[in-house]
Design a protein around this motif. Structure first.
Motif, PDB file in Angstrom:
ATOM      1  N   GLY A 130      46.694  62.398  19.767  1.00 18.87           N
ATOM      2  CA  GLY A 130      46.457  63.802  19.451  1.00 18.87           C
ATOM      3  C   GLY A 130      45.870  64.601  20.593  1.00 18.87           C
ATOM      4  N   LYS A 131      45.302  63.912  21.587  1.00 20.15           N
ATOM      5  CA  LYS A 131      44.671  64.593  22.714  1.00 20.15           C
ATOM      6  C   LYS A 131      45.637  64.806  23.882  1.00 20.15           C
ATOM      7  N   ALA A 132      46.626  63.927  23.978  1.00 16.97           N
ATOM      8  CA  ALA A 132      47.499  63.930  25.153  1.00 16.97           C
ATOM      9  C   ALA A 132      48.633  64.936  24.997  1.00 16.97           C
ATOM     10  N   ASP A 133      48.261  66.184  24.689  1.00 18.56           N
ATOM     11  CA  ASP A 133      49.274  67.213  24.504  1.00 18.56           C
ATOM     12  C   ASP A 133      49.310  68.211  25.661  1.00 18.56           C
ATOM     13  N   ARG A 134      48.572  67.877  26.719  1.00 16.56           N
ATOM     14  CA  ARG A 134      48.517  68.790  27.871  1.00 16.56           C
ATOM     15  C   ARG A 134      48.073  67.984  29.085  1.00 16.56           C
ATOM     16  N   ASP A 135      48.302  68.536  30.272  1.00 18.50           N
ATOM     17  CA  ASP A 135      47.822  67.897  31.486  1.00 18.50           C
ATOM     18  C   ASP A 135      46.300  67.985  31.564  1.00 18.50           C
ATOM     19  N   ARG A 136      45.724  67.066  32.306  1.00 18.82           N
ATOM     20  CA  ARG A 136      44.272  66.983  32.531  1.00 18.82           C
ATOM     21  C   ARG A 136      43.501  66.589  31.268  1.00 18.82           C
ATOM     22  N   TRP A 137      44.201  66.102  30.242  1.00 17.32           N
ATOM     23  CA  TRP A 137      43.554  65.832  28.959  1.00 17.32           C
ATOM     24  C   TRP A 137      42.500  64.725  29.043  1.00 17.32           C
ATOM     25  N   ALA A 138      42.629  63.811  30.003  1.00 19.70           N
ATOM     26  CA  ALA A 138      41.664  62.710  30.094  1.00 19.70           C
ATOM     27  C   ALA A 138      40.899  62.720  31.409  1.00 19.70           C
ATOM     28  N   ASP A 139      40.973  63.804  32.157  1.00 20.67           N
ATOM     29  CA  ASP A 139      40.246  63.866  33.430  1.00 20.67           C
ATOM     30  C   ASP A 139      38.756  63.626  33.210  1.00 20.67           C
ATOM     31  N   GLY A 140      38.189  62.805  34.070  1.00 18.58           N
ATOM     32  CA  GLY A 140      36.764  62.509  33.990  1.00 18.58           C
ATOM     33  C   GLY A 140      36.424  61.324  33.122  1.00 18.58           C
ATOM     34  N   ARG A 141      37.388  60.797  32.395  1.00 20.29           N
ATOM     35  CA  ARG A 141      37.098  59.609  31.580  1.00 20.29           C
ATOM     36  C   ARG A 141      36.742  58.455  32.506  1.00 20.29           C
ATOM     37  N   SER A 142      35.725  57.698  32.136  1.00 15.51           N
ATOM     38  CA  SER A 142      35.266  56.619  33.008  1.00 15.51           C
ATOM     39  C   SER A 142      35.144  55.315  32.237  1.00 15.51           C
ATOM     40  N   PHE A 143      35.210  54.242  32.987  1.00 14.67           N
ATOM     41  CA  PHE A 143      35.138  52.890  32.430  1.00 14.67           C
ATOM     42  C   PHE A 143      34.211  52.066  33.316  1.00 14.67           C
ATOM     43  N   LEU A 144      33.540  51.107  32.698  1.00 15.08           N
ATOM     44  CA  LEU A 144      32.684  50.180  33.436  1.00 15.08           C
ATOM     45  C   LEU A 144      33.005  48.764  32.979  1.00 15.08           C
ATOM     46  N   PHE A 145      33.309  47.913  33.955  1.00 14.05           N
ATOM     47  CA  PHE A 145      33.606  46.510  33.668  1.00 14.05           C
ATOM     48  C   PHE A 145      32.655  45.639  34.480  1.00 14.05           C
ATOM     49  N   GLU A 146      32.085  44.656  33.836  1.00 18.97           N
ATOM     50  CA  GLU A 146      31.178  43.738  34.517  1.00 18.97           C
ATOM     51  C   GLU A 146      31.600  42.311  34.202  1.00 18.97           C
ATOM     52  N   ARG A 147      31.442  41.460  35.195  1.00 13.95           N
ATOM     53  CA  ARG A 147      31.859  40.065  35.003  1.00 13.95           C
ATOM     54  C   ARG A 147      31.027  39.163  35.907  1.00 13.95           C
ATOM     55  N   ALA A 148      30.566  38.058  35.346  1.00 14.38           N
ATOM     56  CA  ALA A 148      29.887  37.021  36.136  1.00 14.38           C
ATOM     57  C   ALA A 148      30.946  36.020  36.589  1.00 14.38           C
ATOM     58  N   LEU A 149      31.101  35.873  37.887  1.00 12.65           N
ATOM     59  CA  LEU A 149      32.142  35.018  38.441  1.00 12.65           C
ATOM     60  C   LEU A 149      31.539  33.750  39.043  1.00 12.65           C
ATOM     61  N   PRO A 150      32.105  32.595  38.755  1.00 12.33           N
ATOM     62  CA  PRO A 150      31.553  31.322  39.210  1.00 12.33           C
ATOM     63  C   PRO A 150      31.969  30.980  40.637  1.00 12.33           C
ATOM     64  N   ALA A 151      31.708  31.893  41.564  1.00 14.17           N
ATOM     65  CA  ALA A 151      32.126  31.676  42.947  1.00 14.17           C
ATOM     66  C   ALA A 151      31.251  32.514  43.865  1.00 14.17           C
ATOM     67  N   PRO A 152      31.069  32.078  45.115  1.00 10.92           N
ATOM     68  CA  PRO A 152      30.270  32.873  46.052  1.00 10.92           C
ATOM     69  C   PRO A 152      30.935  34.211  46.357  1.00 10.92           C
ATOM     70  N   ARG A 153      30.130  35.147  46.790  1.00  8.65           N
ATOM     71  CA  ARG A 153      30.594  36.511  46.986  1.00  8.65           C
ATOM     72  C   ARG A 153      31.712  36.616  48.009  1.00  8.65           C
ATOM     73  N   ASP A 154      31.638  35.852  49.092  1.00  9.99           N
ATOM     74  CA  ASP A 154      32.684  35.970  50.105  1.00  9.99           C
ATOM     75  C   ASP A 154      34.044  35.512  49.581  1.00  9.99           C
ATOM     76  N   LEU A 155      34.053  34.534  48.669  1.00 13.42           N
ATOM     77  CA  LEU A 155      35.316  34.086  48.080  1.00 13.42           C
ATOM     78  C   LEU A 155      35.880  35.153  47.141  1.00 13.42           C
ATOM     79  N   VAL A 156      35.017  35.762  46.361  1.00 10.70           N
ATOM     80  CA  VAL A 156      35.473  36.842  45.485  1.00 10.70           C
ATOM     81  C   VAL A 156      36.017  38.000  46.324  1.00 10.70           C
ATOM     82  N   TRP A 157      35.318  38.325  47.395  1.00 12.19           N
ATOM     83  CA  TRP A 157      35.759  39.410  48.286  1.00 12.19           C
ATOM     84  C   TRP A 157      37.162  39.118  48.818  1.00 12.19           C
TER      85      TRP A 157
END
Length: 281
Positions: A108-135
């Motif tokens: 019902g909202k997606a009836d025009r352009d810019r309808w979702a501008d500014g929507r944000s998401f945050l994802f967090e995850r604990a990974l079982p590996a050192p930072r350089d490997l994840v990088w």
């Protein structure tokens, strides 16, 4: 198997099998118990016999039929495996259901352009590996391709050049088409932070929407804490299915990343163990 399934699909034949499961019976008895005329009962029994589900025993003037349980057991085992597989992967069905619910919520909202501008998401995850490997799993194209797509999609090109102004590209395919996103890297501080944009392109090369990504990696005692922030702009009405899938899609993708770094850690451990054994020898 097709003959068996076809034979089982008729309610009258199913009732005949239920009666024969109790004990062998004659054609006349089966006709009486099922309410069928005897020629009808005979025709159904012939179909069941052709499928290997019953055996006929001519006894003088009488023809007695008995159930053959082995084909039913085979079908039962196939069905059990099918049910087990479906139950094991029930989360995949849940993903589709959540995706559909997200589309309905935003429809019902997606009836025009810019309808979702500014929507944000945050994802967090604990990974079982050192930072350089994840990088490395973010900046090495081969490693990036191993996790950066939900199931059923295959990455055909992906690039995150870890320098300001570097290219950002994600292209993947499925049986129905090709999906491409392009953008630029704005900041890269190895192995801690990566900031980039990706614009999802439509079939004509126009922008459906743009995602602004900030990836932060923090070293922890157990490995790496990943935090990914995503903000979207330039949304078009046609972007609805893409935006509705962000939440579910990124959770799947981060599951892939968790698995990928776990595999890499186990491979590294095996290599180290092999090296230690050679050194010991």
């Amino acid at each position: 198997m097709e003959k068996i399934i076809s034979a089982l699909a008729d309610s009258a034949r199913w009732r005949i099998l239920e009666l024969l499961a109790e004990r062998p019976r004659s054609v006349g008895e089966l006709a009486e118990l099922t309410g069928l005329r005897q020629p009808q009962a005979t025709k159904h029994l012939q179909t069941l016999a052709n499928a290997g589900l019953v055996t006929v025993f001519p006894l003088g003037q009488r023809r007695v039929y008995a159930l053959e349980a082995a084909p039913l057991a085979e079908i039962g085992e196939r069905l059990r495996l099918l049910i087990d597989t479906a139950e094991k992967n029930s989360s995949e069905r849940d993903v589709v259901a959540r995706y559909r619910a997200a589309i309905e919520t935003d429809a019902g909202k997606a009836d025009r352009d810019r309808w979702a501008d500014g929507r944000s998401f945050l994802f967090e995850r604990a990974l079982p590996a050192p930072r350089d490997l994840v990088w490395r799993h973010f900046i090495d194209s081969t490693l990036l391709a191993s996790w950066w797509a939900p199931p059923s999609l295959t990455v055909s090109e992906c690039v995150l050049e870890p320098r300001p102004g570097g290219r950002a590209v994600l292209e993947y395919r499925d049986a129905e088409g090709r999906y491409r996103s392009e953008g630029r890297v704005h900041a890269a501080q190895a192995p801690e932070r990566l900031v980039f944009d990706l614009s999802v392109l439509d079939g004509a090369g126009g922008v459906s929407f743009t995602g602004h990504y900030e990836v932060d990696l923090k070293a922890t005692d157990g490995g790496t804490a990943l935090r990914l922030r995503l903000r979207i702009t330039e949304t078009t009405a046609e972007a609805l299915p893409y935006i509705a899938g962000i939440e579910t899609g990124w959770r799947q993708v981060l599951d892939n990343l968790t698995q990928a770094v776990g595999v890499a850690m186990r491979a590294n451990a095996a290599t180290e163990h092999s090296k230690e054994e050679k050194d010991h020898d």
